[in-house]
Design an enzyme around this catalytic site. Structure first.
Site, PDB file in Angstrom:
ATOM      1  N   ARG A   1       0.809  -1.224   0.000  1.00  0.00           N
ATOM      2  CA  ARG A   1       0.000   0.000   0.000  1.00  0.00           C
ATOM      3  C   ARG A   1       0.842   1.273   0.000  1.00  0.00           C
ATOM      4  O   ARG A   1       0.580   2.205  -0.775  1.00  0.00           O
ATOM      5  CB  ARG A   1      -0.940   0.003   1.218  1.00  0.00           C
ATOM      6  CG  ARG A   1      -2.220  -0.780   1.023  1.00  0.00           C
ATOM      7  CD  ARG A   1      -2.726  -1.316   2.347  1.00  0.00           C
ATOM      8  NE  ARG A   1      -1.766  -2.241   2.937  1.00  0.00           N
ATOM      9  CZ  ARG A   1      -1.666  -3.526   2.569  1.00  0.00           C
ATOM     10  NH1 ARG A   1      -2.465  -4.010   1.657  1.00  0.00           N
ATOM     11  NH2 ARG A   1      -0.763  -4.315   3.126  1.00  0.00           N
ATOM     12  N   THR A   2       1.843   1.346   0.861  1.00  0.00           N
ATOM     13  CA  THR A   2       2.614   2.584   0.979  1.00  0.00           C
ATOM     14  C   THR A   2       3.367   2.882  -0.313  1.00  0.00           C
ATOM     15  O   THR A   2       3.298   3.988  -0.858  1.00  0.00           O
ATOM     16  CB  THR A   2       3.592   2.512   2.167  1.00  0.00           C
ATOM     17  OG1 THR A   2       2.848   2.231   3.361  1.00  0.00           O
ATOM     18  CG2 THR A   2       4.327   3.834   2.346  1.00  0.00           C
ATOM     19  N   LYS A  57      26.029  -5.110  -2.348  1.00  0.00           N
ATOM     20  CA  LYS A  57      27.484  -4.982  -2.554  1.00  0.00           C
ATOM     21  C   LYS A  57      28.150  -4.245  -1.394  1.00  0.00           C
ATOM     22  O   LYS A  57      29.357  -4.050  -1.406  1.00  0.00           O
ATOM     23  CB  LYS A  57      27.758  -4.229  -3.853  1.00  0.00           C
ATOM     24  CG  LYS A  57      27.195  -4.902  -5.099  1.00  0.00           C
ATOM     25  CD  LYS A  57      27.428  -4.027  -6.340  1.00  0.00           C
ATOM     26  CE  LYS A  57      26.820  -4.644  -7.577  1.00  0.00           C
ATOM     27  NZ  LYS A  57      26.973  -3.759  -8.770  1.00  0.00           N
ATOM     28  N   ARG A  68      11.250   3.631   3.128  1.00  0.00           N
ATOM     29  CA  ARG A  68      10.938   2.705   4.229  1.00  0.00           C
ATOM     30  C   ARG A  68      12.193   1.907   4.524  1.00  0.00           C
ATOM     31  O   ARG A  68      12.904   1.482   3.607  1.00  0.00           O
ATOM     32  CB  ARG A  68       9.795   1.763   3.863  1.00  0.00           C
ATOM     33  CG  ARG A  68       9.604   0.636   4.887  1.00  0.00           C
ATOM     34  CD  ARG A  68       8.347  -0.168   4.651  1.00  0.00           C
ATOM     35  NE  ARG A  68       7.176   0.638   4.969  1.00  0.00           N
ATOM     36  CZ  ARG A  68       5.931   0.183   4.892  1.00  0.00           C
ATOM     37  NH1 ARG A  68       5.698  -1.046   4.471  1.00  0.00           N
ATOM     38  NH2 ARG A  68       4.918   0.964   5.204  1.00  0.00           N
ATOM     39  N   HIS A  88       5.558   6.303  11.419  1.00  0.00           N
ATOM     40  CA  HIS A  88       4.966   6.177  10.092  1.00  0.00           C
ATOM     41  C   HIS A  88       4.023   7.373   9.885  1.00  0.00           C
ATOM     42  O   HIS A  88       2.807   7.225   9.801  1.00  0.00           O
ATOM     43  CB  HIS A  88       4.200   4.860  10.002  1.00  0.00           C
ATOM     44  CG  HIS A  88       3.949   4.384   8.604  1.00  0.00           C
ATOM     45  ND1 HIS A  88       4.109   5.197   7.491  1.00  0.00           N
ATOM     46  CD2 HIS A  88       3.528   3.173   8.118  1.00  0.00           C
ATOM     47  CE1 HIS A  88       3.807   4.509   6.409  1.00  0.00           C
ATOM     48  NE2 HIS A  88       3.447   3.289   6.751  1.00  0.00           N
TER      49      HIS A  88
END
Length: 372
Positions: free
Chosen positions: A66-67, A95, A116, A144
């Protein structure tokens, strides 16, 4: 400074949105007002390319549906473009590239970044490393804030106010970053909080102390069903298995709360049930068809709330009258979107391009058949 000690700050330019501390109450209401005006754009009913020429960088170091998708939809609905980090396993992170170097690199490609990350505090670190604004899409068990903005928008659309509501926050309050951010925002508008959770998943003590220091009416309980009848909002959350280091602890908490339609017989008529999703079994599907369910509408509101936030952080004002500003319904011709306010020549050109494209496809198929 306490989490809420900045309430009356005014006149400071927003560099990013890392926690709800970055917004005053005035900012919140202004952004929610912008979001309401942008609803027709979010639904695709109106074309308003306010962010044309701007690029959003989506950096998701943790799974998201969703985000990530709502950020991308929000940017594209406003005429902007999006570049994605993609699967972390195929990026330079594997890496050994540091978060600082990744941010420095994406900073040069984009005008704003949504991020995120599984590590709490990573968004603040990223903002310190970046020249462009950072929108925190969740940092571990931390915050959030963009979810909180869509949650507040959903509540405001349903109740017409954010002031003085009784809100039950239920489930995983220990690791749930959505409720950490939301609890602070609700208290600023004078809401009463009932925190329903298993003992192992209580809201962190430092958060509760901070809320109470600022006059919050907070009740902690393990009894969810005994507290929903007087609630204006019931905000359910899933027990987050991925946050537990000890599987035995998870097993003791899993399935602690299950809300079923039969539990709603005596609740307020206008009470709403919310959930940041995904759900597991904490809300039975029988609730979906009740007048109280708002979680799918809430998920859609992620688009419009993030549209308003993108405009705010990029310094682009949202017109008071979207339609008068030139917005119009979008007509799709193949892969090309054309405003219905476009001239007839534009529409004919778009239609002609589709015909030419289809003709070329048919010719290619025909030629391939000849050579079979």
């Amino acid at each position: 400074m306490g989490m809420l000690g900045w309430w009356y700050r005014r006149g400071l330019e927003m560099k990013g949105l890392i926690t709800m501390d970055d917004l005053t109450n005035e900012d919140i209401l202004s952004i929610l007002d912008d979001a309401a005006r942008l609803l027709p754009v979010a639904k695709g009913e109106t074309f308003l390319p306010l962010l044309q020429g701007k690029i959003l960088g989506n950096l998701f170091f943790e799974p998201s549906t969703r985000t990530r998708m709502s950020f991308e939809t929000a940017m594209k609905r406003l005429g902007g473009d999006v570049v994605n980090l993609g699967d972390v396993k195929t990026s330079s992170v594997v890496k050994g590239e540091t978060l600082f170097d990744t941010i420095q690199m994406v900073d040069g490609y984009t005008d704003i970044i949504a991020m995120r990350h599984p590590r709490q505090g990573a968004a603040r670190y990223a903002q310190d490393a970046a020249r462009v604004p950072i929108l925190n899409g969740g940092d571990g068990a931390g915050h959030h804030p963009t979810q909180t903005m869509l949650d507040l928008f959903t509540i405001l659309q349903s109740h017409g106010t954010l002031e003085g509501l009784s809100v039950v926050l239920a489930g995983d309050l220990r690791y749930g970053r959505t409720v950490h951010s939301l609890s602070h925002a609700l208290v600023r508008f004078g809401c009463k909080l009932i925190l329903a959770s298993p003992e192992l998943l209580r809201m962190p003590t430092e958060i509760i102390e901070d809320l109470r220091e600022h006059g919050a009416d907070v009740t902690e309980t393990e009894d969810l069903l005994g507290n929903i009848n007087e609630a204006d909002v019931v905000y359910m959350t899933r027990i987050q298995k991925e946050r537990f280091a000890d599987e035995d602890e998870y097993a003791r908490c899993a399935g602690a709360y299950k809300l079923h339609a039969r539990h709603l017989a005596e609740v307020k008529e206008d009470m709403i049930i919310m959930h940041p999703l995904p759900r597991v079994d904490e809300i039975d599907p029988s609730v979906d068809d009740t007048r109280h369910a708002r979680y799918f509408e809430q998920a859609f509101n992620g688009v419009v709330a993030r549209m308003a936030l993108l405009c705010k952080l990029l310094g682009v004002p949202v017109p008071e009258d979207v339609a008068a500003a030139g917005g119009a319904a979008v007509t799709k011709h193949g892969n090309k979107a054309v405003s219905s306010k476009s001239g007839s020549a534009d529409l004919l050109l778009a239609a002609g391009a589709d015909i030419a494209h289809d003709r070329k496809r048919l010719e290619t198929i025909f030629l391939s058949l000849i050579h079979i």
